[in-house]
Design a protein around this motif. Structure first.
Motif, PDB file in Angstrom:
ATOM      1  N   ALA A 160     -27.570  -7.519  48.834  1.00  0.00           N
ATOM      2  CA  ALA A 160     -27.109  -6.180  49.188  1.00  0.00           C
ATOM      3  C   ALA A 160     -27.910  -5.112  48.467  1.00  0.00           C
ATOM      4  CB  ALA A 160     -25.625  -6.057  48.853  1.00  0.00           C
ATOM      5  N   PRO A 161     -29.119  -4.869  48.951  1.00  0.00           N
ATOM      6  CA  PRO A 161     -29.961  -3.884  48.273  1.00  0.00           C
ATOM      7  C   PRO A 161     -29.566  -2.463  48.646  1.00  0.00           C
ATOM      8  CG  PRO A 161     -31.093  -4.679  50.200  1.00  0.00           C
ATOM      9  CD  PRO A 161     -29.785  -5.441  50.129  1.00  0.00           C
ATOM     10  N   SER A 162     -29.975  -1.568  47.802  1.00  0.00           N
ATOM     11  CA  SER A 162     -29.819  -0.150  48.094  1.00  0.00           C
ATOM     12  C   SER A 162     -31.227   0.376  48.328  1.00  0.00           C
ATOM     13  CB  SER A 162     -29.184   0.540  46.889  1.00  0.00           C
ATOM     14  OG  SER A 162     -29.004   1.898  47.162  1.00  0.00           O
ATOM     15  N   PRO A 163     -31.635   0.491  49.569  1.00  0.00           N
ATOM     16  CA  PRO A 163     -33.052   0.796  49.843  1.00  0.00           C
ATOM     17  C   PRO A 163     -33.419   2.252  49.539  1.00  0.00           C
ATOM     18  CG  PRO A 163     -31.977  -0.237  51.729  1.00  0.00           C
ATOM     19  CD  PRO A 163     -30.901   0.252  50.812  1.00  0.00           C
ATOM     20  N   THR A 164     -33.678   2.499  48.262  1.00  0.00           N
ATOM     21  CA  THR A 164     -34.099   3.835  47.858  1.00  0.00           C
ATOM     22  C   THR A 164     -35.614   3.886  47.760  1.00  0.00           C
ATOM     23  OG1 THR A 164     -33.876   3.173  45.549  1.00  0.00           O
ATOM     24  CG2 THR A 164     -31.998   4.262  46.547  1.00  0.00           C
ATOM     25  N   GLY A 165     -36.271   2.842  48.228  1.00  0.00           N
ATOM     26  CA  GLY A 165     -37.727   2.766  48.203  1.00  0.00           C
ATOM     27  C   GLY A 165     -38.090   1.456  48.861  1.00  0.00           C
ATOM     28  N   ASP A 166     -39.381   1.120  48.867  1.00  0.00           N
ATOM     29  CA  ASP A 166     -39.760  -0.173  49.420  1.00  0.00           C
ATOM     30  C   ASP A 166     -39.173  -1.276  48.546  1.00  0.00           C
ATOM     31  OD1 ASP A 166     -41.252   0.530  51.642  1.00  0.00           O
ATOM     32  OD2 ASP A 166     -43.034   0.939  50.436  1.00  0.00           O
ATOM     33  N   LEU A 167     -38.796  -2.350  49.174  1.00  0.00           N
ATOM     34  CA  LEU A 167     -38.300  -3.499  48.418  1.00  0.00           C
ATOM     35  C   LEU A 167     -39.418  -3.951  47.477  1.00  0.00           C
ATOM     36  CD1 LEU A 167     -35.559  -3.827  49.481  1.00  0.00           C
ATOM     37  CD2 LEU A 167     -36.288  -5.765  50.840  1.00  0.00           C
ATOM     38  N   HIS A 168     -39.064  -4.255  46.253  1.00  0.00           N
ATOM     39  CA  HIS A 168     -40.101  -4.670  45.319  1.00  0.00           C
ATOM     40  C   HIS A 168     -39.901  -6.113  44.874  1.00  0.00           C
ATOM     41  CE1 HIS A 168     -37.233  -4.107  42.066  1.00  0.00           C
ATOM     42  NE2 HIS A 168     -36.898  -2.974  42.640  1.00  0.00           N
TER      43      HIS A 168
ATOM     44  N   GLU B  13     -26.617  -1.261  51.176  1.00  0.00           N
ATOM     45  CA  GLU B  13     -25.768  -0.377  50.376  1.00  0.00           C
ATOM     46  C   GLU B  13     -26.363   1.019  50.390  1.00  0.00           C
ATOM     47  OE1 GLU B  13     -24.111  -2.205  46.889  1.00  0.00           O
ATOM     48  OE2 GLU B  13     -23.284  -3.598  48.357  1.00  0.00           O
ATOM     49  N   ASP B  14     -25.962   1.776  51.364  1.00  0.00           N
ATOM     50  CA  ASP B  14     -26.532   3.124  51.537  1.00  0.00           C
ATOM     51  C   ASP B  14     -25.486   4.211  51.288  1.00  0.00           C
ATOM     52  OD1 ASP B  14     -25.081   2.373  53.729  1.00  0.00           O
ATOM     53  OD2 ASP B  14     -26.456   3.200  55.206  1.00  0.00           O
ATOM     54  N   THR B  15     -24.710   4.022  50.238  1.00  0.00           N
ATOM     55  CA  THR B  15     -23.709   5.046  49.931  1.00  0.00           C
ATOM     56  C   THR B  15     -24.334   6.269  49.276  1.00  0.00           C
ATOM     57  OG1 THR B  15     -23.273   3.914  47.840  1.00  0.00           O
ATOM     58  CG2 THR B  15     -21.789   3.437  49.664  1.00  0.00           C
ATOM     59  N   ASP B  16     -25.481   6.097  48.687  1.00  0.00           N
ATOM     60  CA  ASP B  16     -26.160   7.243  48.083  1.00  0.00           C
ATOM     61  C   ASP B  16     -27.092   7.846  49.133  1.00  0.00           C
ATOM     62  OD1 ASP B  16     -27.451   9.132  46.650  1.00  0.00           O
ATOM     63  OD2 ASP B  16     -28.080   7.823  45.015  1.00  0.00           O
ATOM     64  N   THR B  17     -26.518   8.699  49.946  1.00  0.00           N
ATOM     65  CA  THR B  17     -27.267   9.235  51.090  1.00  0.00           C
ATOM     66  C   THR B  17     -28.431  10.129  50.688  1.00  0.00           C
ATOM     67  OG1 THR B  17     -25.624  10.993  51.219  1.00  0.00           O
ATOM     68  CG2 THR B  17     -25.336   9.111  52.688  1.00  0.00           C
ATOM     69  N   THR B  18     -28.433  10.577  49.442  1.00  0.00           N
ATOM     70  CA  THR B  18     -29.549  11.434  49.027  1.00  0.00           C
ATOM     71  C   THR B  18     -30.801  10.614  48.736  1.00  0.00           C
ATOM     72  OG1 THR B  18     -28.926  11.318  46.689  1.00  0.00           O
ATOM     73  CG2 THR B  18     -27.984  13.114  47.992  1.00  0.00           C
ATOM     74  N   ARG B  19     -30.640   9.329  48.520  1.00  0.00           N
ATOM     75  CA  ARG B  19     -31.799   8.523  48.120  1.00  0.00           C
ATOM     76  C   ARG B  19     -32.204   7.458  49.129  1.00  0.00           C
ATOM     77  NH1 ARG B  19     -30.047   5.890  43.016  1.00  0.00           N
ATOM     78  NH2 ARG B  19     -32.214   5.361  42.634  1.00  0.00           N
ATOM     79  N   VAL B  20     -31.255   7.019  49.937  1.00  0.00           N
ATOM     80  CA  VAL B  20     -31.575   5.979  50.911  1.00  0.00           C
ATOM     81  C   VAL B  20     -32.004   6.630  52.226  1.00  0.00           C
ATOM     82  CG1 VAL B  20     -30.651   4.044  52.233  1.00  0.00           C
ATOM     83  CG2 VAL B  20     -29.897   4.399  49.882  1.00  0.00           C
ATOM     84  N   THR B  21     -33.092   6.136  52.806  1.00  0.00           N
ATOM     85  CA  THR B  21     -33.534   6.694  54.091  1.00  0.00           C
ATOM     86  C   THR B  21     -33.576   5.592  55.145  1.00  0.00           C
ATOM     87  OG1 THR B  21     -35.873   6.199  53.774  1.00  0.00           O
ATOM     88  CG2 THR B  21     -35.067   8.281  52.841  1.00  0.00           C
TER      89      THR B  21
END
Length: 485
Positions: free
Chosen positions: A10-18, A44-52
């Motif tokens: 369950a990643p939070s994609p705030t950037g490319d997967l590393h 996990e995209d609850t942080d809408t300011t960081r996940v695109t």
RNA sequence: GGCCCCGUCGUCUAGCGGCCUAGGACUCUGGCUUCUCAAGCCAGCUACGAGGGUUCGAAUCCCUUCGGGGCUACCA
């Protein structure tokens, strides 16, 4: 016993997967496959300011490219969806309200500035920082007063006195005193849920049995368990936790951009095979127990168990990844190698993709298969076969303009011209006869000159095979041209 | 600062009280092979963070210490 295993990534994609994310995904996947269980993929995209959306799509593509197929999640669906937390907002709101009704949670009207001031004071006084419970038991008047001020409230979970103890499958029994686990926020002032709420609710609702994740989440586990309790989940139904050690950079701390490339997309462009990346990553924090290192994905699934996972962090070593990638490339079948190489050749502009080009590539690949480590070396290795305006590399020119080299080239030309059969055996026989036997030259001197003249470089695939592939006409033309340098 | 996690060659690791004068892999060095580069083969370098215990015996168990890391958000 007997509950079917369900593991989630369950990643939070705030950037490319590393690299770190992928190592976690790999272990999650391998464990699910090992146990014959289900592999669930949740965003996990609850942080809408960081996940695109782009990052979400990139995460999906990366997992697919690596072959970490999931049984439940985006694109494939499942009985416990939706699998994007942004589409489950009403579920979280419902639970938050229930917690409020049960008095497990409460509204907190403290402003960020006030909270910050409290933390400062705590730090200065050398006590454990954290929410001081100021709004725990507000009276109706106090609430009215805050509202009159125009304050907005967050929803906070009440941590009872005591402690939380759980067994981490990798670290053993871990215990946290609630003195150091302050009341935490579940829902923002704008009504949106936080990770702390969503992760716990989803793991329960989606019937996850095993949570294998990074060790950075270890200290958030008591909070997660607190939510389970508020949800009325029985302890025996809590998921099993296992916190994986970090993958760190070459030198010091966590992997970062400065510290070696972390984006999987980069490795893909460089010509690393998915199986090599997975094989290498599997060895970071885990080992089969014996001396085996080169394993297939199928073997990984068969061998992977959580108890063989380490508790200590591992450093990422590009050299070892390269070595494994080289092994994997050498193990490719001719057709597989062709399939992987073609995109690199077209992208580099070496070929356009015609049938004759592909046929030549196919014929040439076997002679370079054991001399490359990454797929992006293929274009450079095969360039000499396709290039239209051939020229000897600048720093090699001087090596074939001396008298000996000129003689070598002249004799070679004369000896090769009458050949009616043009293959590596006939070429080698002809050249050995005139250059080695007649002229008495050392092979490396003699063949070196011919190599530079025909391939343009001091480094090339085996000479006679290269000349065979190049063809008689082109080979002779290049030798003749070299004579004029 | 507080809480928590971690500590075997340069790196990834094997080891779970005697099989360890610590094994394998990558890297590095030297050599063999050789038409270059690779690949392959052989050899070498290098480790139980430190200090105390427990034990006939400790890399393995306990304590302390030092070192590294994470968390300490209306991030995850």
């Amino acid at each position: 016993m007997g509950k079917k295993v369900k593991v989630r990534f369950a990643p939070s994609p705030t950037g490319d997967l590393h690299v770190g994310n992928i190592r976690t995904a790999l272990f999650d996947w391998a464990y699910a496959r090992h146990t014959g269980g289900t592999f669930l993929f949740r965003i996990e995209d609850t942080d809408t300011t960081r996940v695109t959306d782009e990052y979400i799509q990139a995460a999906i593509d990366t997992l697919k490219w690596l072959g970490l197929n999931w049984d439940e999640g985006p694109e494939v669906g499942g009985d416990n969806g939706p699998y994007l937390q942004s589409q489950r907002l009403d579920i979280y709101a419902e639970w938050a309200q229930k917690f409020l009704d049960q008095k497990d949670a409460y509204h907190c009207y403290c402003t960020p500035a006030e909270l910050e001031a409290t933390r400062e004071a705590q730090r200065a006084a050398n006590v454990a920082p954290g929410y001081d419970g100021k709004c725990r038991d507000l009276t109706a008047e106090q609430i009215a007063a805050y509202k009159a001020e125009g304050r907005e409230a967050v929803i906070r979970m009440r941590m009872p006195e005591g402690s939380t103890t759980f067994v981490d499958e990798i670290r053993g029994e871990v215990s946290f005193d609630h003195k150091f686990v302050p009341d935490f926020v579940l829902v923002r002032a704008d009504g949106s849920p936080l990770y702390t709420l969503a992760v716990a609710v989803d793991d329960i609702l989606m019937k996850v049995t095993h949570v294998l994740r990074g060790e950075d989440l270890l200290s958030s586990t008591p909070r997660q368990i607190r939510v389970y309790q508020a949800m009325g989940v029985k302890p025996e139904d809590y998921p099993v936790f296992a916190h994986l050690p970090f993958v760190m950079g070459q030198d010091n701390a966590k992997l970062s951009k400065r510290n070696g490339e972390v984006s999987i997309a980069w490795y893909r462009e460089q010509g690393y095979l998915p199986e090599a990346i997975c094989n290498y990553l599997a060895l970071l924090g885990w080992s089969p127990g014996d001396d085996r290192e080169n394993i297939t994905m199928a073997e990984l699934c068969e061998l992977f168990t959580v108890e063989k996972v380490h508790s200590s962090p591992a450093r990422f070593d590009m050299k070892k990844l390269e070595a494994i990638n080289g092994d994997k490339i050498r193990a490719l079948t001719p057709d597989e190698f062709l399939k992987w190489s073609l995109p690199f050749l077209t992208k580099a502009g070496i070929i356009t993709g015609t049938d004759s080009e592909i046929a030549l590539v196919k014929a040439a690949l076997p002679i370079i298969q054991e001399r490359i480590v990454k797929l992006n070396e293929v274009p450079q290795m095969l360039k000499f076969l396709f290039i239209k305006e051939f020229a000897v590399e600048a720093d090699s020119v001087s090596k074939i303009t001396d008298d000996v080299s000129k003689d070598v080239l002249k004799r070679s030309l004369k000896e090769l011209e009458p050949l009616t059969t043009w293959n590596h055996d006939s070429i080698e026989a002809a050249l050995r006869a005139c250059l080695i036997e007649e002229m008495g030259l050392k092979p490396r001197i003699a063949f070196g000159a011919v190599r530079i003249a025909t391939t343009g470089s001091t480094i090339s695939p085996p000479l006679f095979e290269s000349m065979e592939l190049l063809g008689k006409e082109a080979s002779l033309a290049r030798i003749a041209a070299a004579l004029t340098l």
